[in-house]
Design a protein around this motif. Sequence first.
Motif, mmCIF file in Angstrom:
data_model
loop_
_atom_site.group_PDB
_atom_site.id
_atom_site.type_symbol
_atom_site.label_atom_id
_atom_site.label_comp_id
_atom_site.label_asym_id
_atom_site.label_seq_id
_atom_site.Cartn_x
_atom_site.Cartn_y
_atom_site.Cartn_z
ATOM 1 N N ARG A 50 0.840 -1.205 0.000
ATOM 2 C CA ARG A 50 0.000 0.000 0.000
ATOM 3 C C ARG A 50 0.873 1.252 0.000
ATOM 4 O O ARG A 50 0.422 2.325 -0.379
ATOM 5 N N LEU A 51 2.085 1.104 0.549
ATOM 6 C CA LEU A 51 2.960 2.262 0.733
ATOM 7 C C LEU A 51 3.890 2.408 -0.459
ATOM 8 O O LEU A 51 4.056 1.485 -1.252
ATOM 9 N N ASN A 53 4.993 9.418 2.246
ATOM 10 C CA ASN A 53 3.833 8.533 2.123
ATOM 11 C C ASN A 53 2.539 9.175 2.611
ATOM 12 O O ASN A 53 1.462 8.834 2.134
ATOM 13 N N CYS A 54 2.664 10.065 3.591
ATOM 14 C CA CYS A 54 1.457 10.672 4.161
ATOM 15 C C CYS A 54 1.044 11.939 3.421
ATOM 16 O O CYS A 54 -0.088 12.394 3.581
ATOM 17 N N SER A 62 -1.806 1.995 8.377
ATOM 18 C CA SER A 62 -2.461 2.316 7.117
ATOM 19 C C SER A 62 -3.499 1.236 6.769
ATOM 20 O O SER A 62 -4.654 1.530 6.451
ATOM 21 N N ASP A 97 -7.753 1.592 6.938
ATOM 22 C CA ASP A 97 -8.544 1.291 5.742
ATOM 23 C C ASP A 97 -9.570 0.180 6.021
ATOM 24 O O ASP A 97 -10.719 0.260 5.617
ATOM 25 N N TYR A 113 -0.837 9.292 11.233
ATOM 26 C CA TYR A 113 -0.219 8.399 10.254
ATOM 27 C C TYR A 113 -1.187 7.528 9.447
ATOM 28 O O TYR A 113 -1.006 7.381 8.238
ATOM 29 N N GLY A 114 -2.206 6.942 10.110
ATOM 30 C CA GLY A 114 -3.130 6.088 9.355
ATOM 31 C C GLY A 114 -3.925 6.879 8.319
ATOM 32 O O GLY A 114 -3.829 6.641 7.101
ATOM 33 N N SER A 164 -1.778 8.652 5.561
ATOM 34 C CA SER A 164 -1.180 7.730 4.581
ATOM 35 C C SER A 164 -2.243 7.258 3.592
ATOM 36 O O SER A 164 -1.930 6.928 2.455
ATOM 37 N N ASN A 165 -3.501 7.247 4.021
ATOM 38 C CA ASN A 165 -4.586 6.816 3.141
ATOM 39 C C ASN A 165 -5.229 7.970 2.372
ATOM 40 O O ASN A 165 -6.233 7.776 1.684
#
Length: 661
Positions: free
Chosen positions: A49-50, A81-82, A284, A288, A317-318, A321-322
């Motif tokens: 995902r990253l 990434n974020c 992440s 999701d 972060y979660g 990142s999404n």
Amino acid sequence: MSETLANLSSESRQFPPPEALAAAANVKAEAYEEAAGDRLAFWAKQADRLTWAKKWDQVLDWSNPPFAKWFVGGELNIAYNCVDRHVEAGRGDKVAIHWEGEPGDTRTITYAELLKLVSQAANTLTDLGVGAGDRVAIYLPMIPEAAVAMLACARIGATHSVVFGGFSVEALATRIADADAKLVITADGGYRRGKPSALKPTVDEAVAKSPSIENVLVVRRTGQEVAWTDKDKWWHETVEQASPEHKAQPFDAEHPLFILYTSGTTGKPKGILHTTGGYLTQVSYTHDAVFDLKADTDVYWCTADIGWVTGHSYIVYGPLSNGATQVMYEGTPDTPGRDRFWQLVDKYKVSILYTAPTLIRTMMKWGDDIPAGYDLSSLRILGSVGEPINPEAWMWYRKNIGRDRCPIVDTWWQTETGGVMISPLPGVTATKPGSAMTPLPGITADVVDDQAQSVPNGGGGFLVLRDPWPSMLRTIWGDDKRFLDTYWSRFGAGAGQGDEWIYFAGDGAKKDEDGALWLLGRVDDVMLVSGHNISTTEVESALVSHPSVAEAAVVGATDPTTGQAIVAFVIPRGNVDIEGDVGDQLNAELRNHVSKTLGPIAKPRQIMLVAELPKTRSGKIMRRLLKDVAERRSLGDVTTLQDSAVMDLISAGMKTSKSED
Ligand code: 6R9
């Protein structure tokens, strides 16, 4: 706790996921089988995902347990990434943060603007001599700069240590010293309960005791007067003047990302260390999966403070990142009125709400009519975290906030686990009110007895994690031995039982007849009454199921006949008089209610009606202080209390209360 934990309550209600939500869910039932089939391949897929600058060579190195390395050899930049990658993908104009100040001022920050702010802050940190591997303390209110500061540290490979804005000089100074931090990022103050609340004086005092601090970066939020030293720099005179160009360098997957201190029940706070690749992969993925995030349409709101792990993993972060759009709120839920949350849900059309049981019970106490005045039809998923949620509070949340439409995800995890471990999946799981249900795909949780044997369905015991997971803590900062002693020496190889390394979470739990997991609170809080181990959670839930009770906290106090006896502290719902006859009558009624619900063994010896309960900043009840009161000892450490005056009130009440029977 000796062999088992009594299993006193049972629950037969069950709520399957709404059909449409299930059909369109990000994660379906197959994920469990897939992960069980090949756990490491499953996590490797989630890591995809990253965006990695260099792909890993090995998913997990567990050759030196309990010291794990995930995605060995991989390199990535967390801030890239974020933030950056969303802008590069053409989503620069998408709102990242709808920020709402307590006084009603607002800021809307897009991903492109976030990139600019994070880059400027990264440049400023570098100018101030902060480099990869250095530690930075962050002591801020809930303002966007808190997220920006964290991301700027991550961007340059500095390790942040966020300290709750509200902790004392002593607490801040100890954390600065333990991490040997070079820089503090703070603000003049923040708004709380309708007025500016100063932060800078606390920092000034703490910095005076902290030789490691070279600079203090100060955000101007309230405009209140501040004392100034030659270490101080204004954020608006540095960060906001800095170049918005900054190229993010990749860091090793195991590069330290942050330290977050968790107090536990005794002793000096533990600096929980999290690293880069595994942490971001799991937060992440879980963000999701558990919230079924549809980044294009959802508006997500996590009401936690950034100083709590929930703020780290599920505000910063979660969600970022999404590429989520989220609401961030500075203040308290009752300012200016008790409808503030519902007004914000309505204003921003929040679709996913993540909050804590303590807040849900407070909302129950304030009354159903407050949320009833709002539409709330934008909501589609509700989350809970921080404590066991009592079935009564769960049902209230479902009905009054979710309007019987929204699945509730009760998410169990810890600062140490980094990300959610046990939770329903909103499109898969038929939920039971009060249960966190099952481990997420890729996670191996179990409930065991003293000998680390799995208990059968219907049994209770200790919650353990049997396999390493990507966002697991790597150690306690500077203290590998304490890491081993605290988490790995109760069961398994670390305890000399076999060669399997087993993580002990410190919580009690039970499996119901279907194998669903029910969290029963910290094992330190378990009561031993006439030879039975009884969890505080079950007795509290029984009390909260009485229509006159809003909140309850239960402790075991030393008792000459039963070993320990149950003493309950109860906050009545709004309409109940605390003093006099009504109180006495209610007292008897509540004792009988618990006895009828759970059995005579769980009948409290004594019930205290109180106006407030001692809680930590993240809303957890501090039972150890109530135990001091119940046993009429002088109080232990109260420094992490949200409001220390609460204890004076409760102690005064205890001295005058009749000991009953
Ligand atoms: C995320 C967070 C961890 C402790 C944990 C447990 C309790 C958290 C819970 C829960 C029952 C849940 N806890 N979530 N208990 N059900 N859904 O809270 O981290 O502050 O480190 O606390 O909180 O006792 O061990 P942290």
